[in-house]
Design a protein around this motif. Sequence first.
Motif, PDB file in Angstrom:
ATOM      1  N   THR A 409       0.824  -1.222   0.000  1.00 31.88           N
ATOM      2  CA  THR A 409       0.000   0.000   0.000  1.00 31.88           C
ATOM      3  C   THR A 409       0.853   1.264   0.000  1.00 31.88           C
ATOM      4  OG1 THR A 409      -0.127  -0.071   2.423  1.00 31.88           O
ATOM      5  CG2 THR A 409      -1.910  -1.135   1.188  1.00 31.88           C
ATOM      6  N   LEU A 410       2.159   1.139   0.323  1.00 31.82           N
ATOM      7  CA  LEU A 410       3.064   2.292   0.323  1.00 31.82           C
ATOM      8  C   LEU A 410       3.666   2.562  -1.037  1.00 31.82           C
ATOM      9  CD1 LEU A 410       5.075   1.548   3.603  1.00 31.82           C
ATOM     10  CD2 LEU A 410       3.318   3.297   3.299  1.00 31.82           C
ATOM     11  N   THR A 424      -1.777   4.261   0.091  1.00 35.18           N
ATOM     12  CA  THR A 424      -1.613   5.455   0.928  1.00 35.18           C
ATOM     13  C   THR A 424      -0.371   6.227   0.481  1.00 35.18           C
ATOM     14  OG1 THR A 424      -0.305   4.206   2.541  1.00 35.18           O
ATOM     15  CG2 THR A 424      -2.668   4.374   2.940  1.00 35.18           C
ATOM     16  N   GLY A 425      -0.457   7.522   0.563  1.00 34.15           N
ATOM     17  CA  GLY A 425       0.722   8.359   0.328  1.00 34.15           C
ATOM     18  C   GLY A 425       1.125   8.537  -1.113  1.00 34.15           C
ATOM     19  N   GLY A 429       5.827   6.822   0.151  1.00 31.85           N
ATOM     20  CA  GLY A 429       6.465   5.928   1.112  1.00 31.85           C
ATOM     21  C   GLY A 429       7.584   5.125   0.487  1.00 31.85           C
ATOM     22  N   GLU A 430       7.397   4.720  -0.773  1.00 31.92           N
ATOM     23  CA  GLU A 430       8.417   3.901  -1.451  1.00 31.92           C
ATOM     24  C   GLU A 430       9.713   4.676  -1.654  1.00 31.92           C
ATOM     25  OE1 GLU A 430       9.133   1.372  -5.589  1.00 31.92           O
ATOM     26  OE2 GLU A 430       7.158   2.271  -5.199  1.00 31.92           O
TER      27      GLU A 430
END
Length: 478
Positions: A409-410, A424-425, A429-430
């Motif tokens: 999800t990141l 999300t984000g 995030g990655e």
Amino acid sequence: MVKLSDPLTQIIILGFVCFCCPGMFNALQGTGSYGLDPKDSDVGNRAGTALSFVFAFSSLFAGALFNILGHRVLLILGGLTYALYIGSFLAYKYLTSIVFVVISSCLLGVGAGWLWCAQGAIMMGYPSEGEKGRYFSIFWAIFNCGGVLGNVIPLALQWNDETATGATDSAYIAYMVIMVLGAFLTILLLPTSRVFRKDGSPVVKVKYSNPLSELKSIFALFKDWRMLALIPMFFASNWVYTYQFTAVNGVNFTPRSRYMNSSWYWLAQIIASIAYGAFLDKKEWTRPTRAKYGLILLAAVLAATWAGGVAFQSTYGPRSAVWDDKEQNYVKNKLDFHNIDLVKDTGAYIGPFFLYFMYGVADAMYQGYSYWLMGALTNDTNMAARYAGFYKFIQNLGGILAPIVQTSTLGNAPSVGHNTLNVTGRGMGEIIIAIVLVFLGVFGAIPVAYKAVQEHTIEEGDEVVASEKQEVFEDVKA
């Protein structure tokens, strides 16, 4: 007259072997999803995970095989597995079965571990102490010409095909033919015992290794503080590829733009490796000084490049999912990403193109500094083989985990199902995880650069010889 037994000649031949095998692999990988349609990015990620897992453990023990069997066996068998791997993606276009892709990924993991261990041992062990940066830059430039040429071929073939979503059959076949030729080019490499430096000294002390002693030597590296300090740098060095190739190039550009980006990415590697290699061999400074300045310059380039990466990432990323009747599941929305074309969207293309070029520069410096630092710790090809195996083992552990983050999800590439629906984000995030890992690598290299690098390397055996010579001298003096 060029001598085949000259270390530089051997490095050049090795460069062309890698030009044909991993160079073509990099060309295809750099386009994102290994030339498949962007909707099949999960296939590339699964293949990459399987490859990295086997590659890691193959690398760990490849140093022992190098010291027992020699480099030619490892290079030719390793090179052939690259052609098999590319063939599996060609087969996937027609069979849409991931089984062959995963099997060939595992076989390439074994072969790549062997090939890169042999490469690292030769590149770090053959040059004299003042030429390690130069030898790296020559090898890296030749090797990355493969990435450039490997992208120019499909770029020319697909320039006017605006309906294309991936590599053509002819592009895959061209890659495979070049890889097979590269594997057999290995026959021009001499056994290490027949290679001599300009002063007449052999590049390797002949040692009659046995499997048990080699395994002990390999596991001893896990107690070497220098190798332990470099683990973060080794771990991050392949992690960034997953982000750059798929999350940047693979989902934001048209096929011809992806090939153009990838060709310049590898061209950037050539330019940066030559310039940085010369910097690391600068004769006006001592080697400890070069180690420190080299790390400072690397940190500055990384900071500037990844700042640009964050700025670009803020303009795209998964934020919504759409229902796909064929998949009977939620899939990522292509409208969440750019679809930049170098001809139709030239103004919008220039900034991301320059960023991708700088990613290539930063990677060449990061990898180059890793090799230079390891080379500064030993002049012994046997030990260099173990270092190379250890390096690739840790490096590919990062390659195993990076696709997991990317499809979470990141990440930027959750393609189907729960993670796609709950992203999300917008992929931020990655990239943040990648940046943290890259700079942990820089911090880990500080004690090695500042404490372990000496003006001249003294091997274990040399310490004993030096001690004996000193005792004889003192006896004579007395």
